[in-house]
Write a protein that holds these residues in place. Structure first.
Motif, PDB file in Angstrom:
ATOM      1  N   THR A  28       7.928   1.511   4.361  1.00  0.00           N
ATOM      2  CA  THR A  28       8.163   1.433   2.909  1.00  0.00           C
ATOM      3  C   THR A  28       7.054   2.127   2.121  1.00  0.00           C
ATOM      4  O   THR A  28       7.292   2.614   1.016  1.00  0.00           O
ATOM      5  N   GLY A  29       5.848   2.193   2.699  1.00  0.00           N
ATOM      6  CA  GLY A  29       4.761   2.919   2.041  1.00  0.00           C
ATOM      7  C   GLY A  29       5.146   4.385   1.847  1.00  0.00           C
ATOM      8  O   GLY A  29       4.829   4.994   0.824  1.00  0.00           O
TER       9      GLY A  29
ATOM     10  N   TYR B 179       7.084   4.860  -1.385  1.00  0.00           N
ATOM     11  CA  TYR B 179       6.247   4.928  -2.595  1.00  0.00           C
ATOM     12  C   TYR B 179       5.454   6.238  -2.627  1.00  0.00           C
ATOM     13  O   TYR B 179       5.235   6.831  -3.685  1.00  0.00           O
ATOM     14  N   ARG B 180       5.025   6.673  -1.461  1.00  0.00           N
ATOM     15  CA  ARG B 180       4.283   7.941  -1.389  1.00  0.00           C
ATOM     16  C   ARG B 180       5.186   9.111  -1.790  1.00  0.00           C
ATOM     17  O   ARG B 180       4.749  10.041  -2.471  1.00  0.00           O
TER      18      ARG B 180
ATOM     19  N   ARG C 255       0.906  12.438   2.779  1.00  0.00           N
ATOM     20  CA  ARG C 255      -0.344  11.848   3.309  1.00  0.00           C
ATOM     21  C   ARG C 255      -1.570  12.518   2.687  1.00  0.00           C
ATOM     22  O   ARG C 255      -2.693  12.262   3.123  1.00  0.00           O
TER      23      ARG C 255
ATOM     24  N   VAL D  32      -0.919   6.610  -5.384  1.00  0.00           N
ATOM     25  CA  VAL D  32       0.258   5.819  -5.023  1.00  0.00           C
ATOM     26  C   VAL D  32       0.187   4.364  -5.517  1.00  0.00           C
ATOM     27  O   VAL D  32       1.203   3.780  -5.894  1.00  0.00           O
ATOM     28  N   SER D  33      -1.016   3.792  -5.589  1.00  0.00           N
ATOM     29  CA  SER D  33      -1.114   2.402  -6.049  1.00  0.00           C
ATOM     30  C   SER D  33      -0.727   2.269  -7.519  1.00  0.00           C
ATOM     31  O   SER D  33      -0.179   1.252  -7.933  1.00  0.00           O
TER      32      SER D  33
ATOM     33  N   SER E  80       3.125   2.590  -7.689  1.00  0.00           N
ATOM     34  CA  SER E  80       3.824   1.431  -7.111  1.00  0.00           C
ATOM     35  C   SER E  80       3.568   0.140  -7.884  1.00  0.00           C
ATOM     36  O   SER E  80       4.085  -0.911  -7.527  1.00  0.00           O
TER      37      SER E  80
ATOM     38  N   ARG F 275       9.435  -0.731  -8.522  1.00  0.00           N
ATOM     39  CA  ARG F 275       9.551  -1.688  -7.409  1.00  0.00           C
ATOM     40  C   ARG F 275      10.978  -2.226  -7.292  1.00  0.00           C
ATOM     41  O   ARG F 275      11.498  -2.393  -6.195  1.00  0.00           O
TER      42      ARG F 275
ATOM     43  N   GLY G  56       4.867  -2.843   5.080  1.00  0.00           N
ATOM     44  CA  GLY G  56       4.532  -2.593   3.679  1.00  0.00           C
ATOM     45  C   GLY G  56       3.533  -3.601   3.163  1.00  0.00           C
ATOM     46  O   GLY G  56       2.584  -3.996   3.862  1.00  0.00           O
ATOM     47  N   ARG G  57       3.744  -4.010   1.911  1.00  0.00           N
ATOM     48  CA  ARG G  57       2.824  -4.962   1.270  1.00  0.00           C
ATOM     49  C   ARG G  57       3.557  -6.235   0.823  1.00  0.00           C
ATOM     50  O   ARG G  57       2.968  -7.299   0.730  1.00  0.00           O
ATOM     51  N   ASP G  58       4.848  -6.088   0.513  1.00  0.00           N
ATOM     52  CA  ASP G  58       5.615  -7.192  -0.067  1.00  0.00           C
ATOM     53  C   ASP G  58       6.873  -7.483   0.756  1.00  0.00           C
ATOM     54  O   ASP G  58       7.846  -7.996   0.232  1.00  0.00           O
ATOM     55  N   ILE G  59       6.852  -7.133   2.030  1.00  0.00           N
ATOM     56  CA  ILE G  59       8.079  -7.273   2.823  1.00  0.00           C
ATOM     57  C   ILE G  59       8.380  -8.751   3.078  1.00  0.00           C
ATOM     58  O   ILE G  59       9.490  -9.221   2.800  1.00  0.00           O
TER      59      ILE G  59
ATOM     60  N   ARG H  97      -7.865   0.934  -3.222  1.00  0.00           N
ATOM     61  CA  ARG H  97      -6.399   0.820  -3.076  1.00  0.00           C
ATOM     62  C   ARG H  97      -6.033  -0.637  -2.742  1.00  0.00           C
ATOM     63  O   ARG H  97      -5.100  -1.198  -3.310  1.00  0.00           O
TER      64      ARG H  97
ATOM     65  N   ASP I 179      -3.715  -2.968  -4.998  1.00  0.00           N
ATOM     66  CA  ASP I 179      -2.487  -3.511  -4.408  1.00  0.00           C
ATOM     67  C   ASP I 179      -2.477  -5.042  -4.409  1.00  0.00           C
ATOM     68  O   ASP I 179      -1.422  -5.658  -4.534  1.00  0.00           O
TER      69      ASP I 179
ATOM     70  N   ARG J  71      -2.303  -6.429  -8.488  1.00  0.00           N
ATOM     71  CA  ARG J  71      -1.275  -6.016  -9.458  1.00  0.00           C
ATOM     72  C   ARG J  71      -0.402  -7.226  -9.821  1.00  0.00           C
ATOM     73  O   ARG J  71      -0.286  -8.179  -9.031  1.00  0.00           O
TER      74      ARG J  71
END
Ligand code: C5P
Length: 223
Positions: A34-35, A38-39, A91, A99-100, A103, A109, A129-132, A180, A184, A187
């Protein structure tokens, strides 16, 4: 056999994507980075001069683009913005630094989460990801929160970058990574956070195979 949903969250460079890919390959599941989504949006915005502070403009841009992944095996999976192969471009340092911000917006989102839920709909998916575990797949059968010390994570990223010919210093990488992670996790919308029912896996002193083995054994217990 039951097709599960597996969520892997954690801070930058904790090894999530390497591990998630291997777990997905072993199980014959889809792997979704998922990153990378967003990238890709960040890259698209930078390429066409969209104001990165403008939530409306970013949301409109996202609605007009397709972000897809090649199906040529998880290991060599490639990322496409419409029909442009952006696997390497997303990358770059500039994308990583921006990216932060991109996102952090609710409308961005909302759309990303809707796309991710759709992909995971029938199960048989490993998502990182971060919120999966907290937002995208709160019903995931297995939730892993992967961590590693900041020093170890920066070292890993440094080695990866060197192999790709990128020359950012270790100090600079460490600072960027800390910033980052800070953005992240602080937020307002879906910050990086361990789901209550996630299992914490600290990979600082483990190699890739050991982490994969641990996750596979957790999965087997729940099959
Ligand atoms: O995983 P990766 O480091 O490629 O993610 C890039 C960035 O995308 C993260 O730093 C974060 O800002 C954002 N992201 C997110 N939610 C996700 C995955 C990534 O906000 N589920």
């Amino acid at each position: 056999m039951k097709k599960m949903k597996i969520a892997i969250d954690g801070p930058a460079s904790a090894g999530k994507s390497t591990i998630a890919k291997k777990v997905a390959e072993t199980l014959g599941y889809i792997y979704l980075d998922t990153g990378a989504m967003y990238r890709t949006l960040t890259y698209a915005a930078l390429s066409n001069g969209t104001d990165l502070q403008n939530e409306e403009a970013l949301s409109k841009l996202l609605k007009g683009i397709s972000i897809t992944f090649s199906t040529a095996g998880n290991e060599s999976q490639r990322v496409f913005l419409n029909d442009e192969d952006v696997t390497e471009s997303i990358r770059s340092e500039v994308v990583t630094q921006k990216v932060s911000l991109v996102s952090s917006f609710a409308k961005v989102r909302e759309e990303m989460v809707a796309r991710q839920k759709k992909i995971a709909h029938s199960g048989g998916v490993v998502m990182d990801g971060r919120d999966i575990g907290t937002v995208v797949l709160p019903d995931a059968e297995v939730k892993i929160f992967m961590t590693a010390s900041a020093e170890e994570r920066a070292q890993r990223r440094y080695k990866e970058n060197l192999a790709k010919g990128m020359t950012t210093s270790l100090e600079e990488l460490t600072e960027d990574m800390k910033l980052r992670d800070h953005l992240d996790s602080t937020r307002a919308i879906s910050p990086l956070k361990k789901a209550e029912d996630a299992i914490v896996l600290d990979s600082t002193h483990l190699d890739i195979e050991e982490v994969v083995e641990r996750i596979l054994s957790i999965i087997k217990e729940r099959l």
